[in-house]
Design a protein around this motif. Structure first.
Motif, PDB file in Angstrom:
ATOM      1  N   CYS A 260       0.804  -1.242   0.095  1.00 52.68           N
ATOM      2  CA  CYS A 260       0.161  -0.046   0.093  1.00 52.68           C
ATOM      3  C   CYS A 260       0.902   1.515   0.036  1.00 52.68           C
ATOM      4  CB  CYS A 260      -1.009   0.146   1.295  1.00 52.68           C
ATOM      5  SG  CYS A 260      -2.085  -1.369   1.387  1.00 52.68           S
ATOM      6  N   ASP A 261       0.484   2.296  -0.681  1.00 50.52           N
ATOM      7  CA  ASP A 261       0.914   3.613  -0.544  1.00 50.52           C
ATOM      8  C   ASP A 261       0.571   4.590   0.365  1.00 50.52           C
ATOM      9  OD1 ASP A 261      -1.204   3.985  -2.395  1.00 50.52           O
ATOM     10  OD2 ASP A 261      -0.255   5.809  -3.085  1.00 50.52           O
ATOM     11  N   ILE A 262      -0.672   4.551   0.720  1.00 50.35           N
ATOM     12  CA  ILE A 262      -1.343   5.199   1.912  1.00 50.35           C
ATOM     13  C   ILE A 262      -2.094   4.499   2.746  1.00 50.35           C
ATOM     14  CG2 ILE A 262      -1.282   7.350   0.383  1.00 50.35           C
ATOM     15  CD1 ILE A 262      -4.146   6.897   0.170  1.00 50.35           C
ATOM     16  N   ALA A 263      -2.300   5.001   3.903  1.00 57.40           N
ATOM     17  CA  ALA A 263      -3.207   4.261   4.806  1.00 57.40           C
ATOM     18  C   ALA A 263      -4.097   5.438   5.328  1.00 57.40           C
ATOM     19  CB  ALA A 263      -2.573   3.937   6.201  1.00 57.40           C
ATOM     20  N   VAL A 264      -5.443   5.088   5.407  1.00 61.38           N
ATOM     21  CA  VAL A 264      -6.637   5.957   5.701  1.00 61.38           C
ATOM     22  C   VAL A 264      -7.248   5.437   6.899  1.00 61.38           C
ATOM     23  CG1 VAL A 264      -6.807   6.994   3.677  1.00 61.38           C
ATOM     24  CG2 VAL A 264      -8.156   5.070   4.184  1.00 61.38           C
ATOM     25  N   VAL A 265      -7.825   6.543   7.847  1.00 63.14           N
ATOM     26  CA  VAL A 265      -8.680   5.935   8.836  1.00 63.14           C
ATOM     27  C   VAL A 265      -9.765   7.087   9.254  1.00 63.14           C
ATOM     28  CG1 VAL A 265      -7.240   7.051  10.654  1.00 63.14           C
ATOM     29  CG2 VAL A 265      -8.613   5.341  11.329  1.00 63.14           C
ATOM     30  N   THR A 266     -10.773   6.636   9.665  1.00 62.89           N
ATOM     31  CA  THR A 266     -12.142   7.454  10.044  1.00 62.89           C
ATOM     32  C   THR A 266     -12.299   7.702  11.275  1.00 62.89           C
ATOM     33  OG1 THR A 266     -13.208   7.002   7.856  1.00 62.89           O
ATOM     34  CG2 THR A 266     -14.456   8.199   9.435  1.00 62.89           C
ATOM     35  N   THR A 267     -12.466   8.960  11.882  1.00 59.75           N
ATOM     36  CA  THR A 267     -12.557   9.129  13.461  1.00 59.75           C
ATOM     37  C   THR A 267     -13.374  10.225  13.773  1.00 59.75           C
ATOM     38  OG1 THR A 267     -10.792  10.891  13.700  1.00 59.75           O
ATOM     39  CG2 THR A 267     -10.033   8.659  13.748  1.00 59.75           C
ATOM     40  N   GLN A 268     -13.940  10.006  14.705  1.00 60.94           N
ATOM     41  CA  GLN A 268     -14.916  11.273  15.327  1.00 60.94           C
ATOM     42  C   GLN A 268     -13.806  12.530  15.440  1.00 60.94           C
ATOM     43  OE1 GLN A 268     -17.881  10.004  14.013  1.00 60.94           O
ATOM     44  NE2 GLN A 268     -18.388  11.743  15.521  1.00 60.94           N
ATOM     45  N   PRO A 269     -14.386  13.591  15.011  1.00 60.21           N
ATOM     46  CA  PRO A 269     -13.509  14.737  15.489  1.00 60.21           C
ATOM     47  C   PRO A 269     -12.924  15.164  16.878  1.00 60.21           C
ATOM     48  CG  PRO A 269     -15.222  15.521  13.889  1.00 60.21           C
ATOM     49  CD  PRO A 269     -15.516  14.115  14.306  1.00 60.21           C
TER      50      PRO A 269
END
Length: 287
Positions: free
Chosen positions: A238-247
């Motif tokens: 993978c070239d990037i990693a992403v994660v979704t969070t609450q602000p």
């Protein structure tokens, strides 16, 4: 490259949103296989996707919208009718990089702004795999599902609360239906302290399903799970990693400490009454 800050332009946001839409579609396919009675649907919509897995599922939403122009009104009518038929609200997760006129278009149709969520990302480079984290074995799957679901029920109080809340059974179903993910567990003092997973989509490592048992929070468990998945993502190419969070959440803070940059926010727009508004668990991350 590991230390280089990740700049997000429209092309990167579209790539991430397209991967999110593919992930949701795959999860809904897995839910239909699990249930066997084909209650759900997956419908394309203006470059994104509208998905319904089962009543109250975290996968009931519209994602990836806004990178192929405005939705066709007739097509959106059909999507809204499909959600109405299964007595579910329509929840649109709209990237701030989407076509700017979509927000006004949706609010004119009765959608209301309920919440926000943050998408963070970083370049994937080298890194050591922590000794207290290991891949989940096949014979540990049920334990992993149970521990992560139960830990997710106890939401962290830091940051903005989520607009999504789910009972344990639906969380277990959703975690089980996360198609193609690689699951990891963290141990602390000889106990299963937490778990997390990630999926590879078009070179993007999509981090999800992270939760730490309350007794082990603020002890570095989530950080170890982030580091493990970053190392595994590098091995997976993978070239990037992403994660979704609450602000402003602890998950948001932990991700930034591991080099994740805030790429963009998603506005959560809802039409109809949410069936999960009072059932009690955050579907995203628990630190």
């Amino acid at each position: 490259m590991d230390g280089e800050r990740l700049f997000c332009d429209t092309a990167l946001a579209e790539r991430i949103e397209r991967a999110e839409a593919q992930f949701l579609a795959a999860c809904c396919d897995a839910a239909r296989v699990r249930r066997g009675d084909d209650p759900g649907f997956t419908r394309p919509l203006a470059g994104g996707v509208a998905t319904f897995a089962e009543a109250g599922s975290p996968f009931n939403k519209v994602a990836g919208l806004g990178f192929a122009g405005l939705p066709d009104s007739a097509q959106l009518d059909e999507v809204e009718a499909a959600f109405a038929e299964v007595q579910a609200p329509v929840q649109v997760e709209l990237s701030q990089f989407a076509e700017p006129s979509i927000g006004a278009f949706l609010t004119a149709r009765g959608y209301r702004l309920e919440s926000y969520e943050n998408v963070l990302g970083r370049r994937v480079g080298g890194g050591a795999f922590p000794g207290d984290v290991r891949p989940c074995r096949d014979d540990e799957l049920e334990t992993w599902l149970s521990v992560v679901a139960e830990a997710s029920l106890v939401a962290d109080e830091q940051g903005l609360p989520s607009n999504e809340h789910f009972p344990r059974e639906l969380l277990v179903n959703a975690l089980r239906d996360m198609d193609g993910v690689r699951r990891y567990l963290a141990e602390r003092d000889g106990e299963f302290a937490g778990g997390a997973c990630f999926r590879v989509t078009d070179g993007i490592a999509q981090f999800a399903g992270a939760a730490t048992r309350p007794a082990h929070r603020r002890r570095g468990v989530q950080t170890a799970l982030l580091q493990a998945r970053l190392a595994a993502a590098a091995e997976a190419g993978c070239d990037i990693a992403v994660v979704t969070t609450q602000p402003g959440s602890k998950s948001h803070q932990n991700a930034q400490r591991q080099g994740f940059d805030l790429l963009y926010a998603r506005a959560i727009l809802v039409k109809g009454t949410s069936a999960t508004s009072s059932s009690g668990a955050d579907s995203r991350q628990a630190s």
